[in-house]
Design an enzyme around this catalytic site. Structure first.
Site, PDB file in Angstrom:
ATOM      1  N   LEU A   9     -59.056 -26.443  -1.493  1.00 27.21           N
ATOM      2  CA  LEU A   9     -60.455 -26.081  -1.242  1.00 27.21           C
ATOM      3  C   LEU A   9     -61.245 -26.180  -2.542  1.00 27.21           C
ATOM      4  O   LEU A   9     -60.954 -25.473  -3.507  1.00 27.21           O
ATOM      5  CB  LEU A   9     -60.536 -24.660  -0.683  1.00 27.21           C
ATOM      6  CG  LEU A   9     -59.615 -24.383   0.516  1.00 27.21           C
ATOM      7  CD1 LEU A   9     -59.779 -22.949   0.989  1.00 27.21           C
ATOM      8  CD2 LEU A   9     -59.885 -25.364   1.648  1.00 27.21           C
ATOM      9  N   GLY A 142     -58.800 -10.494  -2.754  1.00 33.09           N
ATOM     10  CA  GLY A 142     -58.422  -9.949  -1.451  1.00 33.09           C
ATOM     11  C   GLY A 142     -57.179  -9.081  -1.622  1.00 33.09           C
ATOM     12  O   GLY A 142     -56.263  -9.436  -2.356  1.00 33.09           O
ATOM     13  N   LYS A 320     -60.203 -39.953 -35.264  1.00 31.86           N
ATOM     14  CA  LYS A 320     -60.661 -40.293 -33.905  1.00 31.86           C
ATOM     15  C   LYS A 320     -60.322 -41.738 -33.592  1.00 31.86           C
ATOM     16  O   LYS A 320     -60.568 -42.620 -34.425  1.00 31.86           O
ATOM     17  CB  LYS A 320     -62.163 -40.105 -33.801  1.00 31.86           C
ATOM     18  CG  LYS A 320     -62.699 -40.361 -32.401  1.00 31.86           C
ATOM     19  CD  LYS A 320     -64.130 -40.836 -32.380  1.00 31.86           C
ATOM     20  CE  LYS A 320     -64.231 -42.311 -32.614  1.00 31.86           C
ATOM     21  NZ  LYS A 320     -65.580 -42.867 -32.512  1.00 31.86           N
ATOM     22  N   HIS A 332     -56.541 -34.366 -47.762  1.00 35.51           N
ATOM     23  CA  HIS A 332     -57.712 -33.490 -47.925  1.00 35.51           C
ATOM     24  C   HIS A 332     -59.017 -34.178 -47.536  1.00 35.51           C
ATOM     25  O   HIS A 332     -59.288 -35.283 -47.993  1.00 35.51           O
ATOM     26  CB  HIS A 332     -57.883 -33.032 -49.381  1.00 35.51           C
ATOM     27  CG  HIS A 332     -56.675 -33.163 -50.230  1.00 35.51           C
ATOM     28  ND1 HIS A 332     -55.864 -32.096 -50.527  1.00 35.51           N
ATOM     29  CD2 HIS A 332     -56.120 -34.250 -50.839  1.00 35.51           C
ATOM     30  CE1 HIS A 332     -54.865 -32.513 -51.296  1.00 35.51           C
ATOM     31  NE2 HIS A 332     -54.991 -33.806 -51.494  1.00 35.51           N
ATOM     32  N   ALA A 392     -61.389 -44.698 -57.021  1.00 37.64           N
ATOM     33  CA  ALA A 392     -62.133 -43.505 -56.598  1.00 37.64           C
ATOM     34  C   ALA A 392     -63.626 -43.804 -56.600  1.00 37.64           C
ATOM     35  O   ALA A 392     -64.133 -44.517 -57.470  1.00 37.64           O
ATOM     36  CB  ALA A 392     -61.826 -42.345 -57.534  1.00 37.64           C
TER      37      ALA A 392
HETATM   38  C1  UD1 Z   1     -60.677 -16.183  -2.385  1.00 34.23           C
HETATM   39  C2  UD1 Z   1     -59.987 -15.404  -1.251  1.00 34.23           C
HETATM   40  C3  UD1 Z   1     -59.450 -14.088  -1.845  1.00 34.23           C
HETATM   41  C4  UD1 Z   1     -58.522 -14.377  -2.995  1.00 34.23           C
HETATM   42  C5  UD1 Z   1     -59.194 -15.280  -4.037  1.00 34.23           C
HETATM   43  C6  UD1 Z   1     -58.166 -15.745  -5.058  1.00 34.23           C
HETATM   44  C7  UD1 Z   1     -61.130 -15.894   0.854  1.00 34.23           C
HETATM   45  C8  UD1 Z   1     -62.151 -15.422   1.828  1.00 34.23           C
HETATM   46  N1  UD1 Z   1     -60.944 -15.105  -0.194  1.00 34.23           N
HETATM   47  O1  UD1 Z   1     -61.801 -15.407  -2.811  1.00 34.23           O
HETATM   48  O2  UD1 Z   1     -58.739 -13.358  -0.844  1.00 34.23           O
HETATM   49  O3  UD1 Z   1     -58.089 -13.163  -3.593  1.00 34.23           O
HETATM   50  O4  UD1 Z   1     -59.757 -16.456  -3.425  1.00 34.23           O
HETATM   51  O5  UD1 Z   1     -58.742 -16.434  -6.103  1.00 34.23           O
HETATM   52  O6  UD1 Z   1     -60.528 -16.917   1.078  1.00 34.23           O
HETATM   53  N2  UD1 Z   1     -64.563 -22.993  -1.004  1.00 34.23           N
HETATM   54  C9  UD1 Z   1     -64.854 -24.097  -0.230  1.00 34.23           C
HETATM   55  N3  UD1 Z   1     -65.771 -23.973   0.779  1.00 34.23           N
HETATM   56  C10 UD1 Z   1     -66.386 -22.809   1.067  1.00 34.23           C
HETATM   57  C11 UD1 Z   1     -66.061 -21.676   0.285  1.00 34.23           C
HETATM   58  C12 UD1 Z   1     -65.150 -21.807  -0.740  1.00 34.23           C
HETATM   59  O7  UD1 Z   1     -64.322 -25.179  -0.449  1.00 34.23           O
HETATM   60  O8  UD1 Z   1     -67.184 -22.791   2.010  1.00 34.23           O
HETATM   61  C13 UD1 Z   1     -63.595 -23.132  -2.110  1.00 34.23           C
HETATM   62  C14 UD1 Z   1     -64.181 -22.807  -3.463  1.00 34.23           C
HETATM   63  O9  UD1 Z   1     -64.683 -23.984  -4.072  1.00 34.23           O
HETATM   64  C15 UD1 Z   1     -62.982 -22.253  -4.219  1.00 34.23           C
HETATM   65  C16 UD1 Z   1     -62.102 -21.678  -3.122  1.00 34.23           C
HETATM   66  O10 UD1 Z   1     -62.543 -22.219  -1.906  1.00 34.23           O
HETATM   67  O11 UD1 Z   1     -62.276 -23.252  -4.900  1.00 34.23           O
HETATM   68  C17 UD1 Z   1     -62.167 -20.153  -3.044  1.00 34.23           C
HETATM   69  O12 UD1 Z   1     -63.498 -19.775  -2.816  1.00 34.23           O
HETATM   70  P1  UD1 Z   1     -64.166 -18.585  -3.643  1.00 34.23           P
HETATM   71  O13 UD1 Z   1     -65.562 -18.423  -3.202  1.00 34.23           O
HETATM   72  O14 UD1 Z   1     -63.901 -18.765  -5.077  1.00 34.23           O
HETATM   73  O15 UD1 Z   1     -63.312 -17.355  -3.063  1.00 34.23           O
HETATM   74  P2  UD1 Z   1     -62.977 -15.976  -3.755  1.00 34.23           P
HETATM   75  O16 UD1 Z   1     -64.128 -15.057  -3.587  1.00 34.23           O
HETATM   76  O17 UD1 Z   1     -62.485 -16.190  -5.131  1.00 34.23           O
END
Ligand code: UD1
Ligand code: CA
Length: 408
Positions: A9, A142, A320, A332, A392
Site C-alpha cells: 500500500l 493500531g 565524485k 588532505h 606545488a
Molecule cells: C496503519 C494501520 C495501523 C498500523 C500502522 C502501522 C490501518 C487502518 N491502520 O496506520 O493499524 O498500526 O499502519 O504503521 O490500516 N494507504 C493507501 N491508500 C489509502 C490509505 C493508505 O495506499 O487510502 C497507504 C499509505 O500510503 C501507507 C499505508 O497505506 O503506506 C498505511 O497508511 P497510513 O495512513 O500511514 O496508516 P497508519 O495511520 O500509519
C-alpha cells in the site's frame, strides 16, 4: 507450497510528512522507502507484487520502471487501507493462494519476519496471520486486542481506542499474510464507521475473526522494526535504525568502522575486506571501495566513486564520479571529480580537479605514478601522462601540460 503474491500500500497523500513528494519515495540511507519493502517481499519469494499508488503515482512508477515483477494499481481517491486493497480485486479475484499485505511506509520490515509469517501460516492453516510488536510507546499504532486466552479478537486504531485500549502495548506494524479469497471477502464488507470515515484494513481483520475464521497474531516483530514512517521525525529515526543495520552488515563482512555513531554509509555502498572507515566519513550513492583502504576522518565520497584496493583518503577529501586505482594517496583537502586516477598517484594537500567551467562538466585523466604537488589546480578537460610531476601551486591546463611535457 501455494503460490504467493504481495500487495504493498503506497497511495497515501501523507499530510503528516508535509511534502510534495510521494511519501514512499522519501529516502532512508540513500534509497526510497518503498525499495526496502520490495526487497523484503522478494527475499521470501513472491510471484508478483501489486503496488497500490495514487498520490504522485507517475513519479513512483517512474522510479521503479525497471522492476518487472511489479503490477501498478491505481487508487484514485485515498479512502483507507481496506479500500486500497480492494483496488487490486480485478487482478486477484480468482487467485487462490496467499496474499501478503504490507505498507510502503514500513521500510524496516525484515525478510526474516515475513518468513516467520509464512511458516506460521503453513503450520496453523489460518485464514490470516499477522506479526505484532510490543512497544514502550504504542501511540499512533493500531492496538492488538486479545481475549484472556491470548487469542486475537481484533485491531483497534489509535484514534478509536478507549483509555484501556490505549494502554495496550502490543501493536500492529501492518505485516499481514492472508488467504487471498478470505481477504477480499472481508475487505468488501468493511464500512467506514470511524472518526476518519476511512475503510480500515484492520477492520477486515476483525471481520475475518468475527466470521469464525482462524486468525493468529505472532509477536515476532522487534520494536526497532515496527516503525511506520508518518513524519519527518520518524523518517530520521528509521534512517538511524537502517544505518545501524548497514554498518553491522559491513562489519560482519570485515570492514572496520571506528566510530559507527559518527559515520554515514549509503545502503548501496560496497566496501571491501580490511578497509578502515575513520570517523565523520560520509558515503553517499553507489560507491565501491576495495580491500585494505583507509578512508577519513572527514571524507566525503559521492555517487560514482570507485576506489580500488589500498587507497588512502584523509581529511576533507571529496570524491565524485571518479575511479582511483590501487595505491592512490590523497591525504588532505582534495576534490577529485569526474576523473580517473592511475596507480600509486600521490595527490598533495589542497589539490583539486576543476571539473566544471560554468557550462560543462569535464573529465580528467591522471596516469600511473604521477605526483601532484600541494595546491595544484587541474583544469579539465585534461589528460596527464604516466609519471608526470606537477609542482606545488601549479595551475594545469591541457595546453600547459603539453608544453611542459615537450620540454622534458
Ligand atoms: C496503519 C494501520 C495501523 C498500523 C500502522 C502501522 C490501518 C487502518 N491502520 O496506520 O493499524 O498500526 O499502519 O504503521 O490500516 N494507504 C493507501 N491508500 C489509502 C490509505 C493508505 O495506499 O487510502 C497507504 C499509505 O500510503 C501507507 C499505508 O497505506 O503506506 C498505511 O497508511 P497510513 O495512513 O500511514 O496508516 P497508519 O495511520 O500509519
Ligand atoms: Ca503509516
Amino acid at each position: 507450497m501455494s503460490e504467493r503474491v504481495a500487495i504493498i500500500l503506497a497511495a497515501g497523500v501523507s499530510r503528516r510528512m508535509a511534502t510534495q513528494l510521494p511519501k514512499v519515495l522519501h529516502e532512508v540511507c540513500g534509497r526510497p522507502m518503498l525499495a526496502y519493502v520490495l526487497d523484503a517481499c522478494r527475499k521470501v519469494g513472491v510471484a508478483k507484487i501489486y503496488a497500490v499508488v495514487g498520490f504522485g503515482s507517475e513519479q513512483v512508477e517512474q522510479q521503479f520502471a525497471q522492476d518487472e515483477d511489479i503490477v501498478w494499481v491505481q487508487q484514485d481517491e485515498q479512502m483507507g487501507t481496506a479500500h486500497a486493497v480492494l483496488c487490486c480485486k480485478e487482478h486477484l479475484r480468482d487467485f487462490n493462494g496467499e496474499t501478503m499485505v504490507l505498507c510502503g511506509d514500513g521500510p524496516l520490515v525484515r525478510a526474516e519476519t515475513l518468513k516467520t509469517l509464512i511458516e506460521k501460516h503453513q503450520q496453523e492453516q489460518a485464514a490470516a496471520i499477522l506479526a505484532t510488536a510490543v512497544l514502550k510507546d504504542p501511540s499512533g499504532y493500531g492496538r492488538i486486542i486479545r481475549d484472556r486466552y491470548g487469542n486475537i479478537q481484533g485491531i483497534v486504531e489509535d484514534s478509536s481506542c478507549t483509555p484501556e485500549q490505549s494502554a495496550i502495548s502490543e501493536v500492529n506494524p501492518s505485516y499481514y499474510l492472508f488467504h487471498n479469497k478470505i481477504l477480499f471477502e472481508a475487505v468488501e464488507r468493511v464500512k467506514p464507521d470511524n472518526v476518519k470515515k476511512e475503510y480500515y484494513l484492520t477492520d477486515a481483520v476483525s471481520n475475518i475473526i468475527a466470521t469464525g475464521h482462524k486468525v493468529v497474531a505472532v509477536t515476532a516483530v522487534r520494536p526497532e522494526e515496527a516503525m511506520g514512517v508518518n513524519s519527518r521525525a520518524q523518517l530520521s529515526v528509521a534512517s538511524k535504525i537502517m544505518q545501524k543495520r548497514i554498518q553491522q552488515k559491513l562489519m560482519d563482512q570485515g570492514v572496520t568502522i571506528v566510530d559507527p555513531q559518527n559515520t554515514w554509509i549509503d545502503a548501496r555502498a560496497q566496501i571491501g575486506l580490511d578497509t578502515i572507515i575513520e570517523p565523520f566519513t560520509y558515503i553517499h550513492g553507489e560507491v565501491r571501495i576495495g580491500i585494505s583502504c583507509r578512508i577519513g576522518p572527514f571524507a566525503y565520497l559521492r555517487e560514482g566513486t570507485v576506489l580500488e584496493d589500498d587507497v588512502v583518503l584523509g581529511v576533507y577529501t571529496e570524491i565524485k564520479n571518479s575511479t582511483l586505482a590501487e595505491g592512490v594517496r590523497a591525504r588532505h583537502h582534495s576534490y577529485i571529480g569526474d576523473s580517473t586516477v592511475g596507480r600509486n598517484v600521490n595527490v598533495g594537500a589542497g589539490s583539486i580537479t576543476a571539473n566544471f567551467n560554468g557550462r560543462n562538466v569535464n573529465q580528467t585523466s591522471i596516469g600511473d605514478n604521477c605526483y601532484i604537488g600541494s595546491g595544484a589546480v587541474l583544469i579539465a578537460p585534461l589528460s596527464i601522462k604516466d609519471g608526470t610531476h606537477i609542482s606545488a601551486g601549479m595551475v594545469v591546463t591541457q595546453e600547459s601540460i603539453e608544453k611542459l611535457q615537450q620540454k622534458d
